[in-house]
Design a protein around this motif. Structure first.
Motif, PDB file in Angstrom:
ATOM      1  N   ARG A 114     -23.292   2.114  -7.531  1.00 54.20           N
ATOM      2  CA  ARG A 114     -21.929   1.606  -7.396  1.00 54.20           C
ATOM      3  C   ARG A 114     -20.875   2.641  -7.809  1.00 54.20           C
ATOM      4  NH1 ARG A 114     -20.677  -3.855  -7.135  1.00 54.20           N
ATOM      5  NH2 ARG A 114     -18.475  -4.356  -7.437  1.00 54.20           N
ATOM      6  N   ASP A 115     -20.971   3.156  -9.047  1.00 50.29           N
ATOM      7  CA  ASP A 115     -19.985   4.152  -9.498  1.00 50.29           C
ATOM      8  C   ASP A 115     -20.045   5.411  -8.645  1.00 50.29           C
ATOM      9  OD1 ASP A 115     -19.159   2.427 -11.434  1.00 50.29           O
ATOM     10  OD2 ASP A 115     -19.693   3.691 -13.145  1.00 50.29           O
ATOM     11  N   SER A 116     -21.264   5.799  -8.239  1.00 49.26           N
ATOM     12  CA  SER A 116     -21.419   6.964  -7.377  1.00 49.26           C
ATOM     13  C   SER A 116     -20.748   6.732  -6.020  1.00 49.26           C
ATOM     14  CB  SER A 116     -22.910   7.268  -7.182  1.00 49.26           C
ATOM     15  OG  SER A 116     -23.095   8.299  -6.244  1.00 49.26           O
ATOM     16  N   ALA A 166     -13.903  19.393  -5.226  1.00 52.91           N
ATOM     17  CA  ALA A 166     -14.873  20.329  -5.795  1.00 52.91           C
ATOM     18  C   ALA A 166     -15.700  19.702  -6.911  1.00 52.91           C
ATOM     19  CB  ALA A 166     -14.142  21.573  -6.319  1.00 52.91           C
ATOM     20  N   ILE A 167     -15.073  18.820  -7.709  1.00 53.44           N
ATOM     21  CA  ILE A 167     -15.730  18.325  -8.914  1.00 53.44           C
ATOM     22  C   ILE A 167     -16.301  16.922  -8.761  1.00 53.44           C
ATOM     23  CG2 ILE A 167     -15.406  17.951 -11.406  1.00 53.44           C
ATOM     24  CD1 ILE A 167     -13.029  19.866 -11.268  1.00 53.44           C
ATOM     25  N   ALA A 168     -15.744  16.102  -7.851  1.00 56.23           N
ATOM     26  CA  ALA A 168     -16.206  14.715  -7.705  1.00 56.23           C
ATOM     27  C   ALA A 168     -17.711  14.602  -7.454  1.00 56.23           C
ATOM     28  CB  ALA A 168     -15.428  14.019  -6.591  1.00 56.23           C
ATOM     29  N   PRO A 169     -18.298  15.470  -6.609  1.00 52.75           N
ATOM     30  CA  PRO A 169     -19.754  15.355  -6.427  1.00 52.75           C
ATOM     31  C   PRO A 169     -20.532  15.562  -7.720  1.00 52.75           C
ATOM     32  CG  PRO A 169     -18.787  16.704  -4.690  1.00 52.75           C
ATOM     33  CD  PRO A 169     -17.717  16.485  -5.704  1.00 52.75           C
ATOM     34  N   VAL A 170     -20.003  16.403  -8.603  1.00 59.42           N
ATOM     35  CA  VAL A 170     -20.669  16.629  -9.894  1.00 59.42           C
ATOM     36  C   VAL A 170     -20.664  15.353 -10.718  1.00 59.42           C
ATOM     37  CG1 VAL A 170     -20.629  17.961 -12.038  1.00 59.42           C
ATOM     38  CG2 VAL A 170     -20.034  19.071  -9.865  1.00 59.42           C
ATOM     39  N   PHE A 171     -19.509  14.666 -10.741  1.00 56.23           N
ATOM     40  CA  PHE A 171     -19.427  13.417 -11.488  1.00 56.23           C
ATOM     41  C   PHE A 171     -20.290  12.339 -10.844  1.00 56.23           C
ATOM     42  CE2 PHE A 171     -15.908  15.426 -13.587  1.00 56.23           C
ATOM     43  CZ  PHE A 171     -15.784  14.774 -14.800  1.00 56.23           C
ATOM     44  N   ALA A 172     -20.286  12.257  -9.504  1.00 49.14           N
ATOM     45  CA  ALA A 172     -21.124  11.273  -8.822  1.00 49.14           C
ATOM     46  C   ALA A 172     -22.597  11.489  -9.164  1.00 49.14           C
ATOM     47  CB  ALA A 172     -20.909  11.363  -7.314  1.00 49.14           C
ATOM     48  N   TRP A 173     -23.035  12.753  -9.150  1.00 48.30           N
ATOM     49  CA  TRP A 173     -24.424  13.079  -9.516  1.00 48.30           C
ATOM     50  C   TRP A 173     -24.686  12.772 -10.988  1.00 48.30           C
ATOM     51  CZ3 TRP A 173     -25.849  16.707 -13.222  1.00 48.30           C
ATOM     52  CH2 TRP A 173     -27.227  16.961 -13.330  1.00 48.30           C
ATOM     53  N   TRP A 195     -23.259  10.544 -13.057  1.00 46.85           N
ATOM     54  CA  TRP A 195     -23.398   9.130 -13.423  1.00 46.85           C
ATOM     55  C   TRP A 195     -24.737   8.567 -12.957  1.00 46.85           C
ATOM     56  CZ3 TRP A 195     -20.331  10.054 -16.792  1.00 46.85           C
ATOM     57  CH2 TRP A 195     -18.965  10.261 -16.675  1.00 46.85           C
ATOM     58  N   VAL A 196     -25.207   9.006 -11.794  1.00 47.87           N
ATOM     59  CA  VAL A 196     -26.525   8.551 -11.332  1.00 47.87           C
ATOM     60  C   VAL A 196     -27.627   9.132 -12.209  1.00 47.87           C
ATOM     61  CG1 VAL A 196     -28.183   8.648  -9.425  1.00 47.87           C
ATOM     62  CG2 VAL A 196     -25.763   8.203  -8.953  1.00 47.87           C
ATOM     63  N   ARG A 197     -27.484  10.393 -12.568  1.00 52.91           N
ATOM     64  CA  ARG A 197     -28.485  11.071 -13.393  1.00 52.91           C
ATOM     65  C   ARG A 197     -28.591  10.429 -14.778  1.00 52.91           C
ATOM     66  NH1 ARG A 197     -32.866  14.541 -12.890  1.00 52.91           N
ATOM     67  NH2 ARG A 197     -33.078  15.818 -14.777  1.00 52.91           N
ATOM     68  N   LEU A 198     -27.442  10.135 -15.382  1.00 55.77           N
ATOM     69  CA  LEU A 198     -27.447   9.541 -16.716  1.00 55.77           C
ATOM     70  C   LEU A 198     -27.834   8.067 -16.691  1.00 55.77           C
ATOM     71  CD1 LEU A 198     -24.223  11.131 -18.280  1.00 55.77           C
ATOM     72  CD2 LEU A 198     -26.609  11.710 -18.789  1.00 55.77           C
ATOM     73  N   ALA A 199     -27.517   7.388 -15.583  1.00 54.03           N
ATOM     74  CA  ALA A 199     -27.843   5.961 -15.423  1.00 54.03           C
ATOM     75  C   ALA A 199     -27.371   5.166 -16.641  1.00 54.03           C
ATOM     76  CB  ALA A 199     -29.326   5.788 -15.152  1.00 54.03           C
ATOM     77  N   GLU A 200     -28.305   4.534 -17.364  1.00 54.91           N
ATOM     78  CA  GLU A 200     -27.942   3.696 -18.502  1.00 54.91           C
ATOM     79  C   GLU A 200     -27.451   4.509 -19.704  1.00 54.91           C
ATOM     80  OE1 GLU A 200     -27.810   0.446 -18.400  1.00 54.91           O
ATOM     81  OE2 GLU A 200     -28.441   0.497 -16.297  1.00 54.91           O
ATOM     82  N   ARG A 201     -27.646   5.836 -19.687  1.00 55.12           N
ATOM     83  CA  ARG A 201     -27.259   6.667 -20.826  1.00 55.12           C
ATOM     84  C   ARG A 201     -25.831   7.203 -20.715  1.00 55.12           C
ATOM     85  NH1 ARG A 201     -29.866  11.175 -20.593  1.00 55.12           N
ATOM     86  NH2 ARG A 201     -30.835  10.865 -18.564  1.00 55.12           N
ATOM     87  N   GLN A 202     -25.146   6.903 -19.613  1.00 58.99           N
ATOM     88  CA  GLN A 202     -23.795   7.419 -19.432  1.00 58.99           C
ATOM     89  C   GLN A 202     -22.816   6.714 -20.372  1.00 58.99           C
ATOM     90  OE1 GLN A 202     -21.792   5.835 -15.657  1.00 58.99           O
ATOM     91  NE2 GLN A 202     -23.958   5.420 -15.244  1.00 58.99           N
ATOM     92  N   PRO A 203     -21.698   7.361 -20.708  1.00 59.11           N
ATOM     93  CA  PRO A 203     -20.713   6.725 -21.599  1.00 59.11           C
ATOM     94  C   PRO A 203     -20.230   5.402 -21.007  1.00 59.11           C
ATOM     95  CG  PRO A 203     -20.190   9.041 -21.237  1.00 59.11           C
ATOM     96  CD  PRO A 203     -21.275   8.701 -20.269  1.00 59.11           C
ATOM     97  N   SER A 204     -19.867   4.483 -21.880  1.00 63.70           N
ATOM     98  CA  SER A 204     -19.326   3.203 -21.425  1.00 63.70           C
ATOM     99  C   SER A 204     -17.963   3.422 -20.775  1.00 63.70           C
ATOM    100  CB  SER A 204     -19.190   2.240 -22.598  1.00 63.70           C
ATOM    101  OG  SER A 204     -18.228   2.732 -23.526  1.00 63.70           O
TER     102      SER A 204
END
Length: 495
Positions: free
Chosen positions: A152-154, A346-353, A355-364
């Motif tokens: 979803r966030d991605s 330039a940077i949005a794909p990094v953030f999209a990746w 949040w998916v990579r961190l999954a449940e470990r990403q900041p609230s």
């Protein structure tokens, strides 16, 4: 009415970078809509304060700055109307289509030779059209995913990248043509962009969007329609008559109007929160989530108060305080409006990746918002440095603006796409599209306040101006971070 599960199943779930195919349709529709909007915005301020012999309207700079802020506020404030129409009358897809038509007509009006009256008429069309389109197309994105879909966030980050691809190209094309050749020709190109967006949407929506946006979630009962429409017609007629009288008697000046909009920017979201919280259609969990949404709303409002000055104060700074020569090459001040979307692309794909990579470990979500405010504050604080080092009467390097835009983009990627996503998750069921309209009110309220704030700027007080606003953002970001856990508890299981 179809259930949430039926809507999700009706949308092809694979086909666009691992996301639902409908994201492709909405991605390119929003690309062209943002091309038209940001292309127009890249030259609008200059069109207002450039002299008549330069093709402009010759308004005072402080007046032009306030009009820009009020215009931006009303564009997002009109999302209230769009959300209500989608929720209770047309559904989101039809509302998006009619909004696109109104936006295109507004740009067509701007492309025609005219004075201040033509400007205000075109603004009215664009304000109404954006209110119909902007919140509802984002709501459709949310409908394509189940509540607990980790994509979803991605998906919202990818959608956000589409927005910014259009916003990046627009100032380079429309800005160059508008400033170098003719303002009205530039506005005409913006109209063509919106037409292309409408074509993409109509061709692809049936095949890729399924049931998403096709229903009316909280329809008006047949017996209520006549009563509601009658009251709306009376209210609209009263506003027109009162407005005409006040303008003719000289009571309603531009300054008075900007003050009214500034007040509405605070009053309207306050009323919205009260109505949603007290509604019998809002259950206990949803009431708690509405409370959790309030500090997020305030934080986003502070963020946008800084970010949106990129098209007002920093645009003026680019035109009057920046050395626009790089070697033998002279750049257009409008091109700086492409920096924000360029960095996002330039940077949005990094953030999209990420949040998916961190999954449940990403900041609230609250912690992401707090970090976003920190970077927004820093984007203004760095603008103190050139004034301190070189004074306020000499032209400064364009790289100071580049750095400022870069920092605010980091903050935007931490806050804005995440805000879109959490809004769809925290929204009460009976107020789905209207809550998305409330999210866009963060921008409306910010720019309503900016209508007063931007009057305080002058090159002589740059250090105080940038320092105070940047410092306020840092303090609010710190408070949000400290109270993040309490906000998370109110969100009732939503991250």
């Amino acid at each position: 009415m179809a259930t949430r599960e039926e809507i999700v199943k009706s949308v092809p779930q694979k086909g666009f970078f691992g996301h639902p195919k409908g994201l492709l349709s909405l991605f390119f529709t929003e690309f062209w809509e943002r091309f038209s909007y940001y292309g127009m915005r890249a030259i609008l301020l200059y069109y207002m304060y450039y002299e008549l012999n330069q093709g402009g309207l010759g308004l005072e700079q402080s007046t032009a700055n306030s009009i820009m802020a009020v215009y931006g506020s009303l564009v997002y404030m009109s999302g209230i109307i769009g959300g209500w129409i989608a929720d209770r009358l047309l559904g989101t897809t039809k509302t998006v289509f009619y909004g696109g038509i109104a936006i295109m007509l507004g740009h067509v009006a701007l492309s025609l030779p005219g004075g201040i009256n033509t400007l205000f008429i075109s603004m009215a069309f664009i304000i109404i059209g954006t209110g119909l389109l902007k919140p509802n197309i984002s709501s459709i994105v949310g409908e394509m995913y189940s509540d607990n879909d980790v994509r979803r966030d991605s998906g919202f980050s990818i959608f956000y990248m589409g927005i910014n691809m259009g916003a990046f190209i627009a100032p380079l094309v429309v800005g160059t043509i508008g400033l170098k050749y003719n303002f009205h020709l530039g506005f005409g190109i913006a109209a063509v962009g919106m037409l292309l967006g409408l074509i993409v949407f109509m061709i692809t929506k049936k095949k890729y969007l399924g049931l998403a946006g096709s229903y009316v979630p909280n329809p008006i009962a047949k017996g209520e329609r006549k009563k509601i429409f009658g009251r709306l017609a009376i209210a609209l007629l009263a506003i027109i008559i009162i407005g005409f009288i006040l303008i003719q008697t000289g009571v309603m000046t531009i300054n008075v109007f900007t003050m009214i909009v500034s007040i509405l920017g605070i009053v309207i979201p306050t009323i919205y929160f009260i109505v949603m919280y007290r509604s019998a259609k809002t259950n206990a969990d949803e009431k708690s989530r509405v409370l959790a949404y309030i500090p997020l709303f305030i934080s986003a409002m502070v963020f946008w108060a800084i970010a949106e000055q990129g098209a007002i104060i920093l645009a003026q700074y680019a035109d009057q305080r920046t050395d626009l020569t790089i070697g033998s090459w002279t750049i257009s001040p409008a091109w700086f409006q492409s920096l924000n979307p360029l960095f996002i692309i330039a940077i949005a794909p990094v953030f999209a990746w990420l949040w998916v990579r961190l999954a449940e470990r990403q900041p609230s979500t609250p912690k992401k918002f707090a970090l976003g405010l920190f970077f927004a504050g820093m984007s203004f604080l760095v603008m103190i440095i050139p004034a301190y080092l070189y004074g306020t009467e000499t032209l400064v390097s364009p790289y100071w603006l580049v750095l400022s835009f870069f920092l605010v983009v980091i903050g935007e990627l931490l806050l804005s796409p995440v805000g879109l996503s959490v809004t769809t998750k925290l929204a009460p069921g009976a107020f789905a599209a209207q809550t998305m309209s409330l999210w866009f009110l963060t921008n409306a309220s910010a720019q309503a306040i900016n209508a007063q704030v931007v009057k305080l700027y002058s090159p002589e007080n740059e250090i105080i101006y940038f320092g105070v606003i940047g410092g306020i953002a840092l303090v609010i970001g710190l408070l949000l971070y400290l109270f993040a856990s309490k906000i998370e508890n109110l969100m009732r299981g939503i991250r």
